[in-house]
Design an enzyme around this catalytic site. Structure first.
Site, PDB file in Angstrom:
ATOM      1  N   PHE A 192       0.853  -1.193   0.000  1.00  0.00           N
ATOM      2  CA  PHE A 192       0.000   0.000   0.000  1.00  0.00           C
ATOM      3  C   PHE A 192       0.886   1.239   0.000  1.00  0.00           C
ATOM      4  O   PHE A 192       1.728   1.405   0.872  1.00  0.00           O
ATOM      5  CB  PHE A 192      -0.924   0.042   1.218  1.00  0.00           C
ATOM      6  CG  PHE A 192      -1.832   1.253   1.192  1.00  0.00           C
ATOM      7  CD1 PHE A 192      -2.998   1.247   0.439  1.00  0.00           C
ATOM      8  CD2 PHE A 192      -1.496   2.410   1.881  1.00  0.00           C
ATOM      9  CE1 PHE A 192      -3.816   2.369   0.380  1.00  0.00           C
ATOM     10  CE2 PHE A 192      -2.317   3.535   1.831  1.00  0.00           C
ATOM     11  CZ  PHE A 192      -3.473   3.516   1.079  1.00  0.00           C
ATOM     12  N   LYS A 252       2.689  10.192   8.122  1.00  0.00           N
ATOM     13  CA  LYS A 252       1.976   9.786   9.343  1.00  0.00           C
ATOM     14  C   LYS A 252       2.477  10.472  10.622  1.00  0.00           C
ATOM     15  O   LYS A 252       2.042  11.570  10.903  1.00  0.00           O
ATOM     16  CB  LYS A 252       1.947   8.268   9.443  1.00  0.00           C
ATOM     17  CG  LYS A 252       1.037   7.687   8.329  1.00  0.00           C
ATOM     18  CD  LYS A 252       0.443   6.344   8.642  1.00  0.00           C
ATOM     19  CE  LYS A 252      -0.760   6.054   7.768  1.00  0.00           C
ATOM     20  NZ  LYS A 252      -0.442   5.458   6.467  1.00  0.00           N
ATOM     21  N   ASP A 299       9.362   2.735   1.516  1.00  0.00           N
ATOM     22  CA  ASP A 299       8.213   3.496   2.003  1.00  0.00           C
ATOM     23  C   ASP A 299       8.113   3.268   3.514  1.00  0.00           C
ATOM     24  O   ASP A 299       7.740   2.190   3.967  1.00  0.00           O
ATOM     25  CB  ASP A 299       6.937   3.028   1.290  1.00  0.00           C
ATOM     26  CG  ASP A 299       5.692   3.786   1.765  1.00  0.00           C
ATOM     27  OD1 ASP A 299       5.793   4.553   2.742  1.00  0.00           O
ATOM     28  OD2 ASP A 299       4.629   3.593   1.143  1.00  0.00           O
TER      29      ASP A 299
HETATM   30  C1  LIG Z   1      -0.772   5.622   4.947  1.00  0.00           C
HETATM   31  C2  LIG Z   1       0.255   5.184   3.982  1.00  0.00           C
HETATM   32  C3  LIG Z   1       0.455   5.852   2.756  1.00  0.00           C
HETATM   33  C4  LIG Z   1      -0.421   6.983   2.302  1.00  0.00           C
HETATM   34  O1  LIG Z   1      -0.344   8.090   3.158  1.00  0.00           O
HETATM   35  P1  LIG Z   1      -1.499   9.213   3.113  1.00  0.00           P
HETATM   36  O2  LIG Z   1      -0.999  10.273   4.052  1.00  0.00           O
HETATM   37  O3  LIG Z   1      -2.760   8.567   3.538  1.00  0.00           O
HETATM   38  O4  LIG Z   1      -1.571   9.710   1.710  1.00  0.00           O
HETATM   39  C5  LIG Z   1       1.469   5.398   1.946  1.00  0.00           C
HETATM   40  N1  LIG Z   1       2.267   4.371   2.295  1.00  0.00           N
HETATM   41  C6  LIG Z   1       2.107   3.722   3.459  1.00  0.00           C
HETATM   42  C7  LIG Z   1       3.033   2.605   3.822  1.00  0.00           C
HETATM   43  C8  LIG Z   1       1.093   4.096   4.337  1.00  0.00           C
HETATM   44  O5  LIG Z   1       0.913   3.420   5.480  1.00  0.00           O
END
Ligand SMILES: *Cc1c(COP(=O)(O)O)cnc(C)c1O
Length: 398
Positions: free
Chosen positions: A138, A252, A223
């Site tokens: 994700f 986050k 990521d």
């Molecule tokens: C939450 C998340 C995203 C997306 O972040 P947003 O601030 O919701 O756009 C991307 N990568 C990972 C691993 C995430 O947990």
């Protein structure tokens, strides 16, 4: 407005992209949240791994308020002190040379993809590059991030996706190797897969991909939007593997609720982007970056990493006992204060039971309960959560 008025009004005007719990959250204090009817919840969701320092942290609130009174926004055509300080703090913490600030995680991924493409373009002069991403990953909801998100269900209605993305199996080095060719410019994955179900990268996988990237001149993008910022016990999860990416994304917890994300890179890679290549109106504005600076200060002062290591180990231990005690709980996985409990059934029902019992918890994947509490929780908070969790599991086991 009454609780029901608020829900009705929201349902009347918001685009229905979420099936929300019928709860209106009103205020937070420490690791507890309160709804508009005064019900108290222990928060093991932290607004999806965001509010690392807990709610109503006075020093954090004061820093944000002071910046509101001073300067909220300037544009990126001028310098401002909070952005300069935040850039230093986050790059030093990540062991990276440069950072670009965004407003969200998905935008950080967009930037990381653009940077990798520009770097490859400068090297080869062509634009038909490929990126290898992972199944079950994700990376966000905007179209570039969605294209590298290995979940057909999220992509289906929104095609065509940007071309040149190939999907390998996470933690299967051979499946990655099989997809590498002369066009491969980057490999992207989460150091610990979050939404997909809390799957940490295996050390031999992460190291193997790093070696593969070095050998073939491919960029490694990690990521760390969810697993970074101390969640697994080091500032960034890759630091526990002895591996460094070329590009890393964060968001986050980075400003604990103020909208901020970041992509960072080594000098060699970062210099591929020049004026005109990328930008953002809000990205890294003084308000969000002042919050970020304070987050780094408070991590130090409150010894957040030490707490994650200690309480994370305790949480894992308590969850392992839950696995032993319940037939409907299959497995625990995770790192630090990012833990998942895989059930033998969809996790939505269990999450609902927990929330009814006053424990806020999210799911991941289909069958996984996800524990991503504020990073300042105590062992006593874990005990309280596990009691509520066990009550929910007792009910479901009947
Ligand atoms: C939450 C998340 C995203 C997306 O972040 P947003 O601030 O919701 O756009 C991307 N990568 C990972 C691993 C995430 O947990």
């Amino acid at each position: 407005m009454t609780t029901q008025d608020i829900i009705n009004s929201a349902e009347e005007h918001l685009i229905h992209t979420y099936n929300r719990y019928q709860i209106v959250l009103d205020k937070g204090d420490g690791v507890y949240l309160y709804d508009t009817d005064g019900k108290k919840y222990l928060d093991f969701g932290a607004g999806i791994a965001v509010f690392a320092l807990g709610y109503n942290n006075k020093e954090f609130n004061d820093a944000v308020k002071a910046q509101v009174d001073k300067l909220v926004h300037t544009s990126n055509y001028f310098y401002n002190e909070p952005a300069a300080k935040a850039a230093k703090a986050v790059t030093e913490a990540a062991g990276m040379d440069r950072v670009f600030f965004t407003n969200s995680g998905t935008e950080a991924i967009e930037g990381a993809i653009k940077l990798a493409k520009k770097y490859a373009y400068l090297k080869s002069g062509s634009t038909d590059h490929e990126i290898i991403a992972m199944k079950n990953s994700f990376h966000g909801r905007s179209l570039g991030a969605l294209a590298v998100t290995g979940n057909k269900h999220y992509q289906e209605a929104f095609g065509p996706m940007i071309p040149g993305i190939r999907f390998a199996d996470f933690n299967d080095l051979d499946s990655v190797k099989a997809l590498v060719n002369d066009k491969t410019c980057a490999i992207i994955f989460e150091t610990v897969q979050g939404e997909g179900g809390v799957y940490p990268a295996k050390p031999e996988f992460l190291k193997g991909v790093r070696e593969l990237c070095d050998e073939k001149g491919i960029l490694l993008i990690l990521d760390e939007i969810q697993c970074g910022m101390g969640r697994t016990g080091s500032m960034f999860a890759y630091q526990q593997y002895g591996v460094k990416p070329d590009i890393v994304t964060a968001a986050k917890a980075i400003a604990c609720g103020l909208p901020l994300g970041a992509f960072m890179a080594t000098e060699e890679v970062a210099k591929a982007l020049v004026p005109g290549d990328h930008g953002s109106t809000y990205g890294g504005n003084p308000l969000a970056t002042a919050a970020c600076v304070k987050v780094f200060e408070l991590y130090e002062k409150q010894q957040v990493l030490e707490n994650v290591k200690k309480v994370g180990a305790y949480l894992a231990q308590q969850l392992d006992k839950v696995v032993e005690d319940y037939d409907i709980v299959k497995e625990r996985r995770g790192a630090g204060l990012m833990q998942g409990l895989e059930l033998t059934m969809p996790a939505g029902g269990a999450a609902k039971e927990c929330i009814d019992n006053g424990l806020i918890i999210f799911t991941a994947g289909a069958n996984i309960l996800r524990f991503v509490p504020p990073l300042v929780i105590t062992e006593a908070n874990v005990d309280e959560a596990v009691i509520k969790l066990r009550a929910a599991l007792d009910n479901l086991s009947k």
